[in-house]
Motif scaffolding. Sequence first.
Motif, PDB file in Angstrom:
ATOM      1  N   GLY A 287      23.159 -41.842 -26.885  1.00 12.50           N
ATOM      2  CA  GLY A 287      21.991 -43.116 -27.034  1.00 12.50           C
ATOM      3  C   GLY A 287      21.074 -43.008 -26.494  1.00 12.50           C
ATOM      4  N   HIS A 288      21.380 -42.445 -25.001  1.00  8.78           N
ATOM      5  CA  HIS A 288      20.156 -42.911 -23.940  1.00  8.78           C
ATOM      6  C   HIS A 288      19.243 -41.677 -24.172  1.00  8.78           C
ATOM      7  CE1 HIS A 288      20.977 -38.967 -21.579  1.00  8.78           C
ATOM      8  NE2 HIS A 288      20.209 -39.365 -20.671  1.00  8.78           N
ATOM      9  N   ASP A 289      19.312 -40.954 -24.643  1.00  9.86           N
ATOM     10  CA  ASP A 289      17.594 -40.200 -24.535  1.00  9.86           C
ATOM     11  C   ASP A 289      17.379 -39.697 -25.753  1.00  9.86           C
ATOM     12  OD1 ASP A 289      17.121 -37.585 -22.548  1.00  9.86           O
ATOM     13  OD2 ASP A 289      17.502 -36.368 -23.547  1.00  9.86           O
ATOM     14  N   THR A 290      17.313 -40.113 -27.113  1.00 11.77           N
ATOM     15  CA  THR A 290      16.535 -40.780 -28.303  1.00 11.77           C
ATOM     16  C   THR A 290      16.238 -42.254 -27.612  1.00 11.77           C
ATOM     17  OG1 THR A 290      19.577 -41.641 -28.567  1.00 11.77           O
ATOM     18  CG2 THR A 290      18.295 -39.825 -29.165  1.00 11.77           C
ATOM     19  N   THR A 291      16.971 -42.839 -27.278  1.00 16.89           N
ATOM     20  CA  THR A 291      16.473 -44.565 -27.295  1.00 16.89           C
ATOM     21  C   THR A 291      15.306 -44.608 -26.110  1.00 16.89           C
ATOM     22  OG1 THR A 291      18.456 -44.836 -27.704  1.00 16.89           O
ATOM     23  CG2 THR A 291      17.318 -46.461 -26.588  1.00 16.89           C
ATOM     24  N   ALA A 292      15.161 -43.924 -24.331  1.00 19.81           N
ATOM     25  CA  ALA A 292      14.413 -43.377 -23.960  1.00 19.81           C
ATOM     26  C   ALA A 292      13.181 -42.770 -24.539  1.00 19.81           C
ATOM     27  CB  ALA A 292      14.836 -42.333 -22.667  1.00 19.81           C
ATOM     28  N   SER A 293      13.227 -41.588 -25.082  1.00 22.35           N
ATOM     29  CA  SER A 293      12.252 -41.351 -26.122  1.00 22.35           C
ATOM     30  C   SER A 293      11.456 -42.152 -26.562  1.00 22.35           C
ATOM     31  CB  SER A 293      12.628 -40.282 -26.874  1.00 22.35           C
ATOM     32  OG  SER A 293      11.720 -39.435 -27.277  1.00 22.35           O
ATOM     33  N   ALA A 294      12.411 -42.407 -27.494  1.00 19.67           N
ATOM     34  CA  ALA A 294      11.582 -43.896 -28.333  1.00 19.67           C
ATOM     35  C   ALA A 294      10.194 -44.855 -27.435  1.00 19.67           C
ATOM     36  CB  ALA A 294      12.553 -44.378 -29.082  1.00 19.67           C
ATOM     37  N   ILE A 295      11.180 -45.637 -26.781  1.00 27.35           N
ATOM     38  CA  ILE A 295      11.109 -46.876 -26.192  1.00 27.35           C
ATOM     39  C   ILE A 295       8.887 -46.072 -25.023  1.00 27.35           C
ATOM     40  CG2 ILE A 295      10.937 -48.238 -23.390  1.00 27.35           C
ATOM     41  CD1 ILE A 295      13.967 -48.257 -24.401  1.00 27.35           C
ATOM     42  N   SER A 296       9.515 -44.671 -24.686  1.00 27.91           N
ATOM     43  CA  SER A 296       8.457 -43.638 -23.470  1.00 27.91           C
ATOM     44  C   SER A 296       6.990 -44.157 -24.711  1.00 27.91           C
ATOM     45  CB  SER A 296       8.949 -42.795 -23.511  1.00 27.91           C
ATOM     46  OG  SER A 296      10.096 -42.871 -22.184  1.00 27.91           O
ATOM     47  N   TRP A 297       7.429 -43.776 -25.873  1.00 26.22           N
ATOM     48  CA  TRP A 297       6.418 -43.315 -27.063  1.00 26.22           C
ATOM     49  C   TRP A 297       6.129 -44.588 -26.879  1.00 26.22           C
ATOM     50  CZ3 TRP A 297       3.599 -39.218 -27.188  1.00 26.22           C
ATOM     51  CH2 TRP A 297       4.242 -38.384 -26.550  1.00 26.22           C
ATOM     52  N   VAL A 298       6.815 -45.531 -27.495  1.00 27.49           N
ATOM     53  CA  VAL A 298       5.999 -46.727 -27.986  1.00 27.49           C
ATOM     54  C   VAL A 298       5.145 -47.400 -26.158  1.00 27.49           C
ATOM     55  CG1 VAL A 298       7.074 -49.381 -28.140  1.00 27.49           C
ATOM     56  CG2 VAL A 298       8.007 -48.088 -29.084  1.00 27.49           C
ATOM     57  N   LEU A 299       5.819 -47.361 -25.329  1.00 28.34           N
ATOM     58  CA  LEU A 299       4.643 -47.609 -24.107  1.00 28.34           C
ATOM     59  C   LEU A 299       3.127 -46.605 -24.492  1.00 28.34           C
ATOM     60  CD1 LEU A 299       7.573 -47.965 -21.714  1.00 28.34           C
ATOM     61  CD2 LEU A 299       5.887 -49.481 -22.884  1.00 28.34           C
ATOM     62  N   TYR A 300       3.577 -45.291 -24.700  1.00 26.72           N
ATOM     63  CA  TYR A 300       2.246 -44.799 -24.361  1.00 26.72           C
ATOM     64  C   TYR A 300       1.232 -44.632 -25.760  1.00 26.72           C
ATOM     65  CZ  TYR A 300      -0.555 -40.112 -25.463  1.00 26.72           C
ATOM     66  OH  TYR A 300      -1.689 -39.489 -26.402  1.00 26.72           O
ATOM     67  N   ASN A 301       2.259 -45.362 -26.614  1.00 31.35           N
ATOM     68  CA  ASN A 301       0.927 -45.364 -28.291  1.00 31.35           C
ATOM     69  C   ASN A 301      -0.002 -47.014 -27.446  1.00 31.35           C
ATOM     70  OD1 ASN A 301       1.105 -43.547 -29.818  1.00 31.35           O
ATOM     71  ND2 ASN A 301       3.147 -44.511 -30.761  1.00 31.35           N
ATOM     72  N   LEU A 302       1.398 -47.978 -27.246  1.00 30.04           N
ATOM     73  CA  LEU A 302       0.123 -49.341 -26.630  1.00 30.04           C
ATOM     74  C   LEU A 302      -0.445 -48.906 -25.558  1.00 30.04           C
ATOM     75  CD1 LEU A 302       3.252 -51.699 -26.928  1.00 30.04           C
ATOM     76  CD2 LEU A 302       1.376 -51.302 -28.726  1.00 30.04           C
ATOM     77  N   ALA A 303      -0.528 -47.988 -24.568  1.00 30.42           N
ATOM     78  CA  ALA A 303      -1.243 -47.338 -23.948  1.00 30.42           C
ATOM     79  C   ALA A 303      -2.567 -47.183 -24.809  1.00 30.42           C
ATOM     80  CB  ALA A 303      -0.547 -46.563 -22.325  1.00 30.42           C
ATOM     81  N   ARG A 445       5.644 -58.277 -21.137  1.00 28.43           N
ATOM     82  CA  ARG A 445       5.063 -59.361 -20.205  1.00 28.43           C
ATOM     83  C   ARG A 445       4.828 -59.184 -18.872  1.00 28.43           C
ATOM     84  NH1 ARG A 445       5.174 -65.174 -21.153  1.00 28.43           N
ATOM     85  NH2 ARG A 445       7.163 -65.963 -19.012  1.00 28.43           N
ATOM     86  N   ARG A 446       5.730 -58.631 -18.064  1.00 26.90           N
ATOM     87  CA  ARG A 446       5.151 -58.189 -17.183  1.00 26.90           C
ATOM     88  C   ARG A 446       3.875 -57.103 -16.428  1.00 26.90           C
ATOM     89  NH1 ARG A 446      11.492 -57.724 -16.588  1.00 26.90           N
ATOM     90  NH2 ARG A 446      11.916 -59.914 -16.286  1.00 26.90           N
ATOM     91  N   PHE A 447       3.432 -56.222 -17.253  1.00 29.95           N
ATOM     92  CA  PHE A 447       2.944 -54.973 -16.927  1.00 29.95           C
ATOM     93  C   PHE A 447       1.692 -54.514 -17.797  1.00 29.95           C
ATOM     94  CE2 PHE A 447       7.072 -54.262 -14.378  1.00 29.95           C
ATOM     95  CZ  PHE A 447       6.677 -53.657 -13.557  1.00 29.95           C
ATOM     96  N   ARG A 448       0.576 -54.224 -17.672  1.00 31.97           N
ATOM     97  CA  ARG A 448      -0.131 -54.191 -18.011  1.00 31.97           C
ATOM     98  C   ARG A 448       0.024 -52.352 -18.624  1.00 31.97           C
ATOM     99  NH1 ARG A 448      -4.193 -54.718 -21.615  1.00 31.97           N
ATOM    100  NH2 ARG A 448      -4.263 -56.830 -20.774  1.00 31.97           N
ATOM    101  N   VAL A 449       0.696 -51.776 -19.178  1.00 26.44           N
ATOM    102  CA  VAL A 449       0.923 -50.579 -19.047  1.00 26.44           C
ATOM    103  C   VAL A 449      -0.568 -49.651 -20.394  1.00 26.44           C
ATOM    104  CG1 VAL A 449       2.369 -48.452 -20.776  1.00 26.44           C
ATOM    105  CG2 VAL A 449       2.758 -50.759 -19.976  1.00 26.44           C
ATOM    106  N   LEU A 450      -1.070 -48.012 -18.943  1.00 29.00           N
ATOM    107  CA  LEU A 450      -2.772 -47.613 -19.654  1.00 29.00           C
ATOM    108  C   LEU A 450      -2.788 -46.366 -19.093  1.00 29.00           C
ATOM    109  CD1 LEU A 450      -4.546 -49.649 -16.618  1.00 29.00           C
ATOM    110  CD2 LEU A 450      -5.068 -50.054 -18.361  1.00 29.00           C
ATOM    111  N   PRO A 451      -3.597 -45.633 -19.696  1.00 33.12           N
ATOM    112  CA  PRO A 451      -3.033 -44.228 -19.895  1.00 33.12           C
ATOM    113  C   PRO A 451      -3.037 -43.702 -18.603  1.00 33.12           C
ATOM    114  CG  PRO A 451      -4.599 -45.047 -21.246  1.00 33.12           C
ATOM    115  CD  PRO A 451      -4.463 -46.085 -20.965  1.00 33.12           C
ATOM    116  N   GLY A 452      -2.450 -42.232 -18.624  1.00 34.75           N
ATOM    117  CA  GLY A 452      -2.429 -41.747 -17.749  1.00 34.75           C
ATOM    118  C   GLY A 452      -3.597 -40.610 -17.417  1.00 34.75           C
ATOM    119  N   SER A 453      -3.796 -39.952 -15.922  1.00 35.94           N
ATOM    120  CA  SER A 453      -4.347 -39.161 -15.275  1.00 35.94           C
ATOM    121  C   SER A 453      -3.863 -37.985 -16.079  1.00 35.94           C
ATOM    122  CB  SER A 453      -3.820 -39.033 -14.884  1.00 35.94           C
ATOM    123  OG  SER A 453      -2.968 -38.575 -14.102  1.00 35.94           O
ATOM    124  N   LYS A 454      -3.809 -37.319 -17.091  1.00 38.36           N
ATOM    125  CA  LYS A 454      -3.942 -36.209 -17.745  1.00 38.36           C
ATOM    126  C   LYS A 454      -3.171 -36.524 -19.393  1.00 38.36           C
ATOM    127  CE  LYS A 454       0.758 -34.200 -16.188  1.00 38.36           C
ATOM    128  NZ  LYS A 454       1.775 -33.411 -16.146  1.00 38.36           N
TER     129      LYS A 454
END
Length: 482
Positions: A287-303, A445-454
């Motif tokens: 439950g925790h690692d799979t959901t964390a991966s999914a959320i992280s990649w959603v934020l990456y793709n939207l960034a 709602r609270r943050f704009r997510v932007l690409p990282g430095s690498k």
Amino acid sequence: LCSLFFSLSISYSLSLHQMRSDEDGLQAVDELVRTYRHSCAWFLGPFYNMVRLFHPDYVKPLLLAPASITYKDELFYGLMRPWLGQSLLLTNGTKWSRQRRLLTPAFHFDILKNYIYIFNKSTNIMHENWRRLLAEGKKDFNMFEYVSMMTLDSLLKCTFSYDSHCQECSGKSDEYISAIFELSDLAVKRQRYLPHHWDWVYHRSAEGRRFRRACEIVHSFTAAIVQDRRSKIDQQGPPESFTQTAKRGYRRTVDFIDVLLLSRDENGEGLSNEEIKAQADTFMFAGHDTTASAISWVLYNLAMHQEFQDRCRSEINDLLSGRDSEEITWDDLSSLTFTTMCIKESLRLHSPISAVTRYYSQDMSVPGERIIPAGSICLISIYGTHRNPDVWPNPEVYDPMRFDPDKSKQRSSYAFIPFSAGPRNCIGQSFAMAEIRVVVALTLRRFRVLPGSKPVKRFYMIVMRTEGGLPLMLEPLMPAQE
């Protein structure tokens, strides 16, 4: 078996290079799918062979097969048995069927509604940490690090009603949490080192001893909670269902352990303490690692696609406009239409789980009058199916409009299988999708997510991750909540 595969006209590959889990290995799989289109046979040294499938028409009959003839293979799943025991993930046949029936109430919508408050609260803690770090001058945020700790925090509360304060400990973890992370790493290492597939070798190695010690920590933690909770239910009766009173903290609400303790089969018999412990350990693992991966990649793709991020944010702001609270409710989830489309496209492009494996007690028919012999390991490639150009035009492009309802009707329901499908699909998929939507909505709602430095290079461990973390930058959009 090799000659049999030839006679069945199933394409094959002997390239061990394509078994790599780094960026080059994943690109090699992309090429494999473009070349063979539906399936191929793999040979892993002199000991193992399998059929790999990556087209909905070939995947469908395997995932739809009755549980009575479907088995989890020991090559991939058996190595986790010392940790996860006889849980739903690893059992077969009538034992699996009984467990599935007893666990289903734990994922009923009436139970899942209880957890939305927890998702909001854990997300708020993560966001408070981000604002503090931004004020201190931090620029890049490794999304996996923060989101993984947040989902672990949520899962501990939903499973055990246990508040570990793991997000507030400045990187320090208690013994149980450290053991969970260590077991995940050790399981991957064992799977990739063939000599450690034999128990008598592994248990004598340094990693085997570490694995056994971590198992003891996790099992002791879970067993103590199950035993204590059963005693309380015997003495005090079951906890009340979720209410506003429970929500405000005056009384604990129903959690995963409670539901399992109270579940009964058609004969009035429940799960033993050992069975409950195995299910809880599996829930924590899956439950925790799979959901964390999914959320992280959603934020990456939207960034990487600000136009889609802006459209999601507009949808979320319209939903929450005029409210006294920013809390996402259960009823709100169905209103996040475009945000959910973006989540699904991210799950297609960066599915947390790359494949599921099965074997069958009888020959299995697939299109083209081909037969997969009984006992053959079948690797159902979620990654390959999601990136098959015969199914998904320009599969490497992130395009949420693929999941517009009208377009979705035109595709096979087995073209998009991030939670597997059929009788042995992921029992926790509604739980996962609810948490993903809450976290993504509050974050945008609270943050704009932007690409990282690498640049990012993908890397599969147990779930889709990256080499060296997933750096993203954050720009706060609203003042911190009181």
